[in-house]
Scaffold this motif. Structure first.
Motif, PDB file in Angstrom:
ATOM      1  N   THR A 115       0.598  -8.206 -14.059  1.00  0.00           N
ATOM      2  CA  THR A 115       0.267  -9.513 -13.833  1.00  0.00           C
ATOM      3  C   THR A 115       1.333 -10.167 -13.002  1.00  0.00           C
ATOM      4  OG1 THR A 115      -1.184  -9.920 -15.815  1.00  0.00           O
ATOM      5  CG2 THR A 115      -0.645 -11.780 -14.682  1.00  0.00           C
ATOM      6  N   LYS A 116       0.968 -10.771 -11.780  1.00  0.00           N
ATOM      7  CA  LYS A 116       2.104 -11.427 -10.980  1.00  0.00           C
ATOM      8  C   LYS A 116       1.590 -12.783 -10.479  1.00  0.00           C
ATOM      9  CE  LYS A 116       4.481  -7.296  -9.306  1.00  0.00           C
ATOM     10  NZ  LYS A 116       5.183  -6.506  -8.084  1.00  0.00           N
ATOM     11  N   ALA A 117       2.382 -13.743 -10.615  1.00  0.00           N
ATOM     12  CA  ALA A 117       2.160 -14.849  -9.833  1.00  0.00           C
ATOM     13  C   ALA A 117       3.200 -15.280  -8.880  1.00  0.00           C
ATOM     14  CB  ALA A 117       1.795 -15.853 -10.797  1.00  0.00           C
ATOM     15  N   SER A 118       2.920 -15.991  -7.980  1.00  0.00           N
ATOM     16  CA  SER A 118       3.769 -16.656  -7.022  1.00  0.00           C
ATOM     17  C   SER A 118       3.523 -18.130  -6.666  1.00  0.00           C
ATOM     18  CB  SER A 118       4.341 -15.976  -5.874  1.00  0.00           C
ATOM     19  OG  SER A 118       3.122 -15.762  -5.022  1.00  0.00           O
ATOM     20  N   SER A 119       4.523 -18.861  -6.460  1.00  0.00           N
ATOM     21  CA  SER A 119       4.130 -20.240  -6.038  1.00  0.00           C
ATOM     22  C   SER A 119       5.163 -20.947  -5.138  1.00  0.00           C
ATOM     23  CB  SER A 119       3.923 -21.315  -7.367  1.00  0.00           C
ATOM     24  OG  SER A 119       5.106 -20.983  -7.936  1.00  0.00           O
ATOM     25  N   SER A 120       4.856 -21.716  -4.370  1.00  0.00           N
ATOM     26  CA  SER A 120       5.646 -22.482  -3.501  1.00  0.00           C
ATOM     27  C   SER A 120       5.034 -23.648  -2.710  1.00  0.00           C
ATOM     28  CB  SER A 120       5.872 -21.490  -2.140  1.00  0.00           C
ATOM     29  OG  SER A 120       4.657 -21.319  -1.456  1.00  0.00           O
ATOM     30  N   VAL A 121       6.034 -24.651  -2.259  1.00  0.00           N
ATOM     31  CA  VAL A 121       5.730 -25.901  -1.963  1.00  0.00           C
ATOM     32  C   VAL A 121       6.133 -26.265  -0.459  1.00  0.00           C
ATOM     33  CG1 VAL A 121       5.980 -28.464  -2.290  1.00  0.00           C
ATOM     34  CG2 VAL A 121       6.314 -26.876  -4.325  1.00  0.00           C
ATOM     35  N   ALA A 122       5.057 -26.415   0.310  1.00  0.00           N
ATOM     36  CA  ALA A 122       5.239 -26.638   1.858  1.00  0.00           C
ATOM     37  C   ALA A 122       6.144 -27.916   2.044  1.00  0.00           C
ATOM     38  CB  ALA A 122       3.988 -26.691   2.371  1.00  0.00           C
ATOM     39  N   LYS A 123       6.506 -28.118   3.125  1.00  0.00           N
ATOM     40  CA  LYS A 123       7.707 -29.024   3.715  1.00  0.00           C
ATOM     41  C   LYS A 123       6.496 -30.179   4.415  1.00  0.00           C
ATOM     42  CE  LYS A 123      11.785 -26.611   3.834  1.00  0.00           C
ATOM     43  NZ  LYS A 123      13.063 -26.236   4.572  1.00  0.00           N
ATOM     44  N   ASP A 124       5.318 -30.236   4.236  1.00  0.00           N
ATOM     45  CA  ASP A 124       4.217 -31.079   4.872  1.00  0.00           C
ATOM     46  C   ASP A 124       4.269 -32.462   4.089  1.00  0.00           C
ATOM     47  OD1 ASP A 124       3.049 -30.162   2.526  1.00  0.00           O
ATOM     48  OD2 ASP A 124       1.020 -29.953   3.722  1.00  0.00           O
ATOM     49  N   THR A 130       1.060 -23.941  -3.196  1.00  0.00           N
ATOM     50  CA  THR A 130       0.268 -22.763  -3.222  1.00  0.00           C
ATOM     51  C   THR A 130       0.613 -21.699  -4.203  1.00  0.00           C
ATOM     52  OG1 THR A 130      -0.033 -22.969  -0.680  1.00  0.00           O
ATOM     53  CG2 THR A 130      -0.523 -20.786  -1.763  1.00  0.00           C
ATOM     54  N   VAL A 131      -0.506 -21.450  -5.124  1.00  0.00           N
ATOM     55  CA  VAL A 131      -0.088 -20.300  -6.001  1.00  0.00           C
ATOM     56  C   VAL A 131      -1.241 -19.318  -6.065  1.00  0.00           C
ATOM     57  CG1 VAL A 131      -0.423 -20.160  -8.785  1.00  0.00           C
ATOM     58  CG2 VAL A 131       0.375 -22.399  -7.606  1.00  0.00           C
ATOM     59  N   SER A 132      -0.433 -18.098  -6.085  1.00  0.00           N
ATOM     60  CA  SER A 132      -1.222 -17.080  -5.943  1.00  0.00           C
ATOM     61  C   SER A 132      -1.088 -16.148  -7.227  1.00  0.00           C
ATOM     62  CB  SER A 132      -0.696 -15.942  -4.808  1.00  0.00           C
ATOM     63  OG  SER A 132      -1.405 -14.737  -4.566  1.00  0.00           O
ATOM     64  N   PHE A 133      -2.338 -15.683  -7.726  1.00  0.00           N
ATOM     65  CA  PHE A 133      -2.360 -14.809  -9.198  1.00  0.00           C
ATOM     66  C   PHE A 133      -3.241 -13.752  -8.789  1.00  0.00           C
ATOM     67  CE2 PHE A 133      -5.098 -15.066 -13.046  1.00  0.00           C
ATOM     68  CZ  PHE A 133      -4.127 -14.391 -13.842  1.00  0.00           C
ATOM     69  N   THR A 134      -2.517 -12.509  -9.266  1.00  0.00           N
ATOM     70  CA  THR A 134      -3.020 -11.282  -9.146  1.00  0.00           C
ATOM     71  C   THR A 134      -2.786 -10.459 -10.477  1.00  0.00           C
ATOM     72  OG1 THR A 134      -2.500 -11.306  -6.769  1.00  0.00           O
ATOM     73  CG2 THR A 134      -2.768  -9.011  -7.864  1.00  0.00           C
ATOM     74  N   GLU A 147      -7.211  -8.048  -8.409  1.00  0.00           N
ATOM     75  CA  GLU A 147      -7.975  -8.967  -8.251  1.00  0.00           C
ATOM     76  C   GLU A 147      -7.005 -10.310  -7.989  1.00  0.00           C
ATOM     77  OE1 GLU A 147      -9.631  -7.887 -11.681  1.00  0.00           O
ATOM     78  OE2 GLU A 147     -11.655  -7.164 -10.893  1.00  0.00           O
ATOM     79  N   THR A 148      -7.156 -11.024  -6.949  1.00  0.00           N
ATOM     80  CA  THR A 148      -6.195 -12.007  -6.553  1.00  0.00           C
ATOM     81  C   THR A 148      -7.316 -13.373  -6.239  1.00  0.00           C
ATOM     82  OG1 THR A 148      -4.793 -10.639  -5.541  1.00  0.00           O
ATOM     83  CG2 THR A 148      -4.547 -12.864  -4.920  1.00  0.00           C
ATOM     84  N   ALA A 222      -2.944 -19.902 -15.148  1.00  0.00           N
ATOM     85  CA  ALA A 222      -3.822 -19.147 -14.496  1.00  0.00           C
ATOM     86  C   ALA A 222      -4.121 -17.903 -15.615  1.00  0.00           C
ATOM     87  CB  ALA A 222      -3.088 -18.423 -13.259  1.00  0.00           C
ATOM     88  N   VAL A 223      -5.438 -17.382 -15.289  1.00  0.00           N
ATOM     89  CA  VAL A 223      -5.942 -16.512 -16.362  1.00  0.00           C
ATOM     90  C   VAL A 223      -7.059 -15.706 -15.925  1.00  0.00           C
ATOM     91  CG1 VAL A 223      -7.816 -18.309 -17.319  1.00  0.00           C
ATOM     92  CG2 VAL A 223      -7.003 -16.347 -18.705  1.00  0.00           C
TER      93      VAL A 223
END
Length: 228
Positions: A115-124, A130-134, A147-148, A222-223
């Protein structure tokens, strides 16, 4: 990085014109009838399946699969069509935004779930997060299904704000076809569903999963779970 271990005819030689008119539709129906699924997946069948795919994932899997011993190949193919193993493919994450997560769950000596998850905050101006969960199933460290679900949502600013989401699957398991459901967005989160449709009788009945991500300004949850 957080790392922890927890816990798919006939033809007529002689016939009148009228006879041919009657026989043709019947023959056509036989030709168009869907092929019956194989009883089980074999090493030869799986190798043929991978060779027929033109995706980078399939070609990479083929290379690594052929590098296994014959005994490992037999175990690999056995695991692909084991519904219990696919049902055990689950994932759960709760983390602060900005901190990557990696969780490895061993199922047996050759199968593990990552299980992997990444997240980041844009400078807008909306500080879009944005969170991506795989969640991935691996056999002998070779990925077979992945599955992502990715969700982007605003956490600041005024004016219209909209959450966006997308889902994708990478599947090189010839025992099942994984069909995605509609991606549903609500608030700062999103969800989708996956249907594992058997391509061989040995897998048994279909299996269903739901995947979701719920975001917040400073964290997310996330689940991936079974729903049938």
């Amino acid at each position: 990085m957080l790392t922890s271990t927890t816990g798919r005819l006939t033809t007529a030689a002689v016939a009148t014109v009228a006879g041919l008119a009657v026989l043709a539709p019947a023959a056509q129906a036989v030709e168009q009838a869907p092929a019956k699924p194989a009883v089980k997946l074999t090493v030869a069948g799986y190798t043929k399946y991978l060779k027929a795919q033109k995706t980078p994932a399939a070609q990479q899997t083929l290379k690594r699969f052929l590098g296994l011993s014959k005994g490992q190949q037999a175990v690999f193919v056995k695991d692909l069509q084991d519904r219990k193993i696919y049902k055990a493919l689950l994932g759960k994450v709760a983390a602060p935004v900005g901190r990557p997560v990696s969780i490895t769950d061993p199922y047996n000596k050759e199968v593990r779930f990552v299980t992997k998850a990444s997240s980041s905050v844009a400078k807008d101006k909306n500080r879009t997060t944005t969170v991506s969960f795989t969640v991935t199933q691996e056999i002998f460290r070779i990925p077979v299904t992945s599955e992502t679900l990715t969700v982007s949502y605003p956490t600041a600013g005024n004016g219209p704000k909209r959450t966006k989401a997308s889902a994708k699957v990478t599947n090189v398991n010839a025992a099942i076809a994984i069909k995605p459901g509609r991606v549903s967005v609500k608030g700062l989160g999103a969800s989708t569903s996956w249907a594992a449709v058997p391509q061989v009788k040995s897998f048994g009945k279909p299996a269903y999963k739901a995947q979701s991500v719920l975001g917040a300004k400073t964290g997310y949850r996330a689940v991936l779970k079974n729903v049938g």
